[in-house]
Design an enzyme around this catalytic site. Structure first.
Site, PDB file in Angstrom:
ATOM      1  N   ALA A  39       0.854  -1.183   0.000  1.00 32.76           N
ATOM      2  CA  ALA A  39       0.000   0.000   0.000  1.00 32.76           C
ATOM      3  C   ALA A  39       0.890   1.233   0.000  1.00 32.76           C
ATOM      4  O   ALA A  39       1.838   1.323   0.789  1.00 32.76           O
ATOM      5  CB  ALA A  39      -0.909   0.001   1.226  1.00 32.76           C
ATOM      6  N   ASP A  99       9.453  -5.267   9.371  1.00 34.76           N
ATOM      7  CA  ASP A  99       8.277  -5.044  10.207  1.00 34.76           C
ATOM      8  C   ASP A  99       8.040  -6.380  10.911  1.00 34.76           C
ATOM      9  O   ASP A  99       8.922  -7.243  10.932  1.00 34.76           O
ATOM     10  CB  ASP A  99       7.093  -4.635   9.315  1.00 34.76           C
ATOM     11  CG  ASP A  99       6.009  -3.878  10.062  1.00 34.76           C
ATOM     12  OD1 ASP A  99       6.086  -2.648  10.119  1.00 34.76           O
ATOM     13  OD2 ASP A  99       5.094  -4.524  10.597  1.00 34.76           O
ATOM     14  N   GLY A 134       4.196   4.170   3.294  1.00 33.38           N
ATOM     15  CA  GLY A 134       3.892   2.903   2.632  1.00 33.38           C
ATOM     16  C   GLY A 134       3.838   1.784   3.654  1.00 33.38           C
ATOM     17  O   GLY A 134       4.292   1.943   4.789  1.00 33.38           O
ATOM     18  N   LYS A 135       3.230   0.691   3.298  1.00 36.71           N
ATOM     19  CA  LYS A 135       3.263  -0.505   4.165  1.00 36.71           C
ATOM     20  C   LYS A 135       2.840  -1.693   3.323  1.00 36.71           C
ATOM     21  O   LYS A 135       2.043  -1.548   2.392  1.00 36.71           O
ATOM     22  CB  LYS A 135       2.313  -0.340   5.357  1.00 36.71           C
ATOM     23  CG  LYS A 135       2.445  -1.369   6.463  1.00 36.71           C
ATOM     24  CD  LYS A 135       3.743  -1.308   7.258  1.00 36.71           C
ATOM     25  CE  LYS A 135       3.645  -0.474   8.487  1.00 36.71           C
ATOM     26  NZ  LYS A 135       4.749  -0.485   9.413  1.00 36.71           N
ATOM     27  N   GLY A 136       3.385  -2.840   3.610  1.00 36.40           N
ATOM     28  CA  GLY A 136       3.002  -4.006   2.824  1.00 36.40           C
ATOM     29  C   GLY A 136       3.295  -5.282   3.566  1.00 36.40           C
ATOM     30  O   GLY A 136       3.636  -5.264   4.760  1.00 36.40           O
TER      31      GLY A 136
END
Ligand code: NAD
Length: 434
Positions: free
Chosen positions: A78, A164, A123-125
């Protein structure tokens, strides 16, 4: 999500405004944005744009298992907003990773980077997989294939992932290698949180805990307390919690309680935090430590201390226990440890909460240092990383403090206002294309 409305990390849901209905990370992030917008001088159109991510890439990640069988996992990236620079944020391996969770977490990264004035967006995924079910070889193959599937949307100038939940320096090394092989050139700046031998930064691992300690020290000073008389309880003696606790201990504070997932230890005279081994260093060593008293994690949260640092998981201060919180101040080490509803009660009770997007932002700040080092192909010493982190944290702290002092905002509202004003300013100045 489990039965009490929390995911395993507790970060995707909260008890919401009513104290009953849980809501997703995305819903919480949008609600926080609306609240912040009411305090900041930002155009409504900008706020409307910020409620949506720029892009969410969903991919299939096929994996050949060690026994020859094949499984297909779903991965996401994202990208919330890049008006101030490349998207930045972690990749998590966790069975409950969803598109909405990634979007919500990517929004928090946008605010975190902006409050630190870093030239990054959010962002993050991740991949919806339980990493504990994968062998090392399977983790490597999954990471390389995931890197390939999202290669078109990442890059040092586009989107820079980091570790993460469920990922670490090794996954970042595989990701960087896969990306570099396909690009035909070694590209260390495509991810941060790498091992130093391939362009990682010294001091990255302890940076979030260090920033928690720095803002706690500044907050203690702000309220005219003396660090030597300050008692501290830390939930979660992991990477963030142990580093924060040990630094505060070194600076003279009395760390009276720490915990891991199995329970807490308490010494009213102060623990020797160097002597307590962290959960990652040796699982079970915190709760097994020979301290005067053992407590549950719930009891630790309710201790009568000056500073409570929840540094384990999200959603631990809720409407269920907020009335029992006895600390004079909360400094958020974990992401989202206080639910939206509990936050309002703490505000009513006059208990200041220094928010996650400021307190644990040392991690993304040293990631920025790593990215600079990669671009310049020049590694910084640990001393330089510490000095620059101290300077960046003080700059951000002072920007937030000014809003607290001048406008009587909570620390969270002030941090969001600082972030939103910077993002809004950049969006209004760049305008809308076409
Ligand atoms: P970690 O795994 O190193 O440590 C977590 C600690 O919390 C461990 O001591 C574990 O035993 C304990 N714990 C786990 N579940 C618990 C529970 N239910 N109750 C009480 N204790 C529990 O993790 P970390 O990297 O220190 O991250 C902690 C928090 O900080 C997370 O919310 C994470 O998202 C956030 N954070 C981490 C970083 C980072 O770079 N490490 C950066 C910013 C924010």
């Amino acid at each position: 999500m489990n039965e009490d409305g929390k995911n395993r990390n507790g970060e995707a849901v909260t008890d919401g405004g009513s104290g009953s209905e849980p809501e997703t990370a995305l819903a919480t992030a949008r609600r926080q944005l609306e609240r912040a917008a009411s305090h900041a001088d930002v155009d409504d159109g900008v706020v409307a744009r910020l409620k949506h991510p720029t892009r969410v890439q969903q991919v299939s990640v096929p994996l050949r298992r060690d026994d020859g069988s094949l499984d297909v996992f779903t991965g996401f990236r994202a990208q919330h907003d890049d008006v101030r620079g490349p998207y930045k944020g972690g990749l998590r391996y966790h069975p409950e990773v969803t598109a909405d969770e990634c979007i919500g977490l990517s929004m928090w990264m946008t605010w975190k980077c902006a409050v630190m004035d870093l030239p990054f967006g959010g962002g993050k995924g991740g991949v919806a997989v339980d990493p504990k079910t994968l062998s090392d070889e399977e983790r490597e193959r999954l990471t390389r294939r995931f890197a390939e599937e999202i290669r078109n949307v990442v890059g040092p100038k586009k989107d820079v992932p980091a570790p993460d939940m469920g990922t670490g320096p090794q996954e970042m090394a595989w990701f960087m290698d896969a990306y570099s092989m396909q690009q035909g050139e070694t590209t260390p700046g495509v991810v941060t949180g790498k091992p130093p031998v391939i362009g990682g930064s010294y001091g990255r691992e302890e940076a979030p805990g260090r920033s928690v300690a720095i803002v706690t020290r500044e907050a203690v000073d702000f309220y005219d307390w003396n660090i030597e008389d300050t008692t501290v309880a830390v939930q979660g003696f992991g990477s963030v919690g142990a580093n924060a606790a040990r630094l505060l201990d070194e600076w003279g504070a009395k760390v009276v309680a720490v915990s891991d997932v199995d329970g807490a230890i308490y010494d009213p005279d102060g623990l020797d935090t160097q002597d307590v081994e962290g959960h990652d260093e040796r699982p079970g060593m915190v709760s097994g430590y020979d301290a005067p008293e053992s407590l549950s994690n719930e009891e630790l949260l309710e201790l009568d201390v000056d500073v409570l640092i929840p540094a384990a998981i999200g959603n631990v201060i809720t409407t269920e226990n907020v009335d029992a919180i006895s600390a004079e101040m909360v400094v958020e080490g974990a992401n989202g440890p206080t639910t939206f509803a509990a936050d309002a009660v703490l505000e009513e009770r006059g208990i200041p909460v220094v928010p996650d997007i400021l307190a644990n932002a040392g991690g993304v700040t040293v990631s920025y240092f790593e990215w600079l080092q990669d671009i310049n192909r020049r590694q910084w010493s640990l001393e330089r990383v510490h000095e620059e982190l101290e300077a960046e944290m003080l700059k951000a702290w002072n920007a937030v403090r000014e809003h607290v002092e001048e406008r009587d905002l909570t620390w969270r509202d002030a941090a969001y206002v600082v972030a939103l004003s910077r993002i809004g300013g950049a969006k209004e100045t760049r305008g809308l294309w076409p």
